[in-house]
Design an enzyme around this catalytic site. Structure first.
Site, mmCIF file in Angstrom:
data_model
loop_
_atom_site.group_PDB
_atom_site.id
_atom_site.type_symbol
_atom_site.label_atom_id
_atom_site.label_comp_id
_atom_site.label_asym_id
_atom_site.label_seq_id
_atom_site.Cartn_x
_atom_site.Cartn_y
_atom_site.Cartn_z
ATOM 1 N N PRO A 1 0.819 -1.211 0.000
ATOM 2 C CA PRO A 1 0.000 0.000 0.000
ATOM 3 C C PRO A 1 0.860 1.271 0.000
ATOM 4 C CG PRO A 1 0.169 -0.852 2.220
ATOM 5 C CD PRO A 1 0.946 -1.809 1.334
ATOM 6 N N GLY A 2 0.463 2.257 -0.745
ATOM 7 C CA GLY A 2 1.131 3.552 -0.724
ATOM 8 C C GLY A 2 0.146 4.604 -0.252
ATOM 9 N N TYR B 1 -5.013 13.523 -12.988
ATOM 10 C CA TYR B 1 -6.013 12.470 -12.774
ATOM 11 C C TYR B 1 -7.419 13.035 -12.539
ATOM 12 C CZ TYR B 1 -1.797 9.933 -11.003
ATOM 13 O OH TYR B 1 -0.565 9.362 -10.806
ATOM 14 N N CYS C 1 1.422 29.003 -16.355
ATOM 15 C CA CYS C 1 0.789 29.344 -17.625
ATOM 16 C C CYS C 1 0.255 28.100 -18.328
ATOM 17 C CB CYS C 1 1.796 30.058 -18.516
ATOM 18 S SG CYS C 1 2.722 31.285 -17.606
ATOM 19 N N TYR D 1 1.481 10.746 -3.703
ATOM 20 C CA TYR D 1 1.544 11.217 -5.094
ATOM 21 C C TYR D 1 1.414 12.744 -5.152
ATOM 22 C CZ TYR D 1 0.898 6.251 -5.447
ATOM 23 O OH TYR D 1 1.049 4.893 -5.265
HETATM 24 C C1 PLP Z 1 1.875 2.045 -7.286
HETATM 25 C C2 PLP Z 1 1.955 0.644 -6.843
HETATM 26 C C3 PLP Z 1 1.549 0.285 -5.570
HETATM 27 C C4 PLP Z 1 0.937 1.267 -4.598
HETATM 28 O O1 PLP Z 1 -0.311 1.718 -5.021
HETATM 29 P P1 PLP Z 1 -1.256 2.508 -4.003
HETATM 30 O O2 PLP Z 1 -2.483 2.764 -4.768
HETATM 31 O O3 PLP Z 1 -0.553 3.765 -3.633
HETATM 32 O O4 PLP Z 1 -1.494 1.633 -2.838
HETATM 33 C C5 PLP Z 1 1.696 -1.032 -5.186
HETATM 34 N N1 PLP Z 1 2.218 -1.960 -6.021
HETATM 35 C C6 PLP Z 1 2.625 -1.645 -7.256
HETATM 36 C C7 PLP Z 1 3.189 -2.691 -8.114
HETATM 37 C C8 PLP Z 1 2.512 -0.340 -7.719
HETATM 38 O O5 PLP Z 1 2.893 -0.030 -8.954
#
Ligand code: PLP
Length: 432
Positions: A288-289, A330, A356, A385
């Site tokens: 997770p990010g 996005y 601009c 992000y």
């Molecule tokens: C970007 C990415 C993530 C993280 O995605 P999130 O939506 O931020 O949780 C995890 N695994 C892979 C392979 C990714 O490219």
């Protein structure tokens, strides 16, 4: 959910008023809550506790060294996509043996560096990459641990630019071809087949697409695990967060959209996914990010001008798409709030930056409190992000980043000095 909240009229991050940070450090300014970062990590970690697991924070979401250190201290591994990100993890004190290396375009020097650092696994996205890994590992007299990224061809129900698990995307290897690839990879002497990986997309706010993907891939994982003695199954990242408070609880029930009731929590995710994966007996990895960092950060901007045209109320701020590109890239929604509430009727406003480009806006026609020059606004949920995608377009220096913990705050990245923007440039000799 997160630690940005109003105390009286003033917006706080944990125990620190954002207005005082804006005055101290200037704007545009990213502010992160240490507690939110650690809390989101530990909630997910706790939800996954019934199985052997490793959470690998996706460094690409927020790679500030202090952020990485908070997560490393909490026990996180890391999902990296470049040698640069691996170097950051090392610089932050993270453990390379808890890193998984993802991405479709790993170069030979990157593979070599990661092999020397003994990363936990390479998540492989193509057959030529397998060949290259084997070749580089042989040259270094090493064994490369690998997992193939399976593309399950499942729609994630998210924005096209963040969908990764369908055959329209460049990611992973088509479900039908995976068994054949493992068979061929098993014959490559310098590879060790360690796991299976998948990741279907980002900002997924329901469990159903995760469930569908896991269900589809499970029989394959079982088969590959039996054949090659695998150690883990990575179910990827992609857990969505709340950007729009209309979706959040705390509003009258009639105001919530149907999606709100299903908004993903670690508990609801684990309740659906764990019963599926537990019988495998494998270590479960997650990447997770956004879920960990998204709500943990805000971007603070100063109002420079309010420009009223016949049709519009433009609030021109000192942050721009180079600082936070998500709305332009996005069509992303960020909640925008004043750092100090003043009351009065809302005005339909476009909050825009000075760049601009017509795409340089943060919201359009949104009812916002009336603001004037010198007031500050916060764009919430900008912790993932956000800064990582910042650039120097219009020769705008990179913003500063602040980490807050309780009543403490400190610079986690200094504002970029203007001259640094062109530090690597030269007026070439023959022009002088
Ligand atoms: C970007 C990415 C993530 C993280 O995605 P999130 O939506 O931020 O949780 C995890 N695994 C892979 C392979 C990714 O490219």
């Amino acid at each position: 959910m997160h630690d940005f909240h109003f105390v009286g009229r003033r917006l706080f991050c944990e125990g620190v008023a954002l207005e005082s940070l804006a005055e101290n450090f200037g704007t545009p300014l990213y502010v992160y809550s240490q507690h939110t970062l650690a809390d989101h990590f530990s909630k997910l970690d706790a939800a996954m506790a019934p199985v052997d697991h490793l959470i690998c924070f996706a460094v690409k979401a927020n790679s500030n060294l202090s952020v990485l250190r908070v997560l490393a201290n909490a026990g996180s591994g890391f999902d990296i996509v470049s040698a640069g990100e691996l170097s950051r993890v090392l610089a932050a004190g993270g453990d390379p043996r808890r890193c998984v290396f993802a991405g479709v375009g790993k170069t030979e020097p990157e593979i070599e560096f990661a092999l020397r650092q003994r990363v936990y696994c390479f998540n492989v996205e193509s057959e030529p990459e397998l060949q290259r890994l084997n070749r580089v590992a042989a040259r270094l007299k090493k064994i490369a641990p690998v997992a193939v990224r399976v593309n399950p061809n499942v729609a994630a129900g998210t924005h096209a630019k963040i969908t990764t698990g369908t055959y329209e995307n460049k990611f992973g290897i088509a479900f039908e071809q995976v068994a054949g690839i493992y068979a061929r990879a098993a014959r490559l002497k310098n590879l060790r087949l360690r796991g299976v990986q998948m990741h279907i997309g980002s900002q997924i706010t329901e469990t159903a697409p995760f469930e569908a993907a896991v269900k589809k891939v499970l029989p394959l994982v079982r088969q590959l695990s039996a054949a090659y003695g695998l150690e883990f199954f990575s179910i990827g990242g992609g857990l969505g967060i709340i950007y729009d408070p209309m979706l959040a609880s705390g509003r009258p029930a009639w105001w919530r959209t149907p999606a709100a009731k299903k908004i993903l929590t670690p508990a609801s995710y684990a309740a659906r996914i764990l019963p599926l994966v537990r019988p495998l007996g494998l270590k479960i990895l997650m990447e997770p990010g956004r879920f960990i960092a998204g709500n943990a950060g805000a971007l603070v901007a100063r109002v420079e001008y309010v420009k009223r045209t016949g049709r519009k109320n433009f609030v021109i701020v000192d942050a721009a798409m180079n600082d936070l590109i998500r709305p332009a890239f996005y069509d992303a929604y960020h909640e925008i709030v004043p750092l100090v509430k003043k009351g009065g009727a809302a005005v339909s406003s476009d909050v825009v930056g000075p760049i601009c480009e017509s795409g340089d806006y943060f919201c359009k026609n949104r009812p916002l409190p009336k603001v004037g020059e010198g007031d500050h606004l916060a764009l919430l949920s900008a912790g993932a992000y956000g800064f990582v995608m910042a650039g120097n377009y219009n020769s705008r220096p990179l913003a500063a980043e602040i980490l807050v913990s309780g009543k403490k705050f400190a610079v986690a990245r200094a504002r970029q000095p203007v001259k640094e923007i062109w530090a690597g440039e030269k007026v070439v000799a023959w022009l002088k």
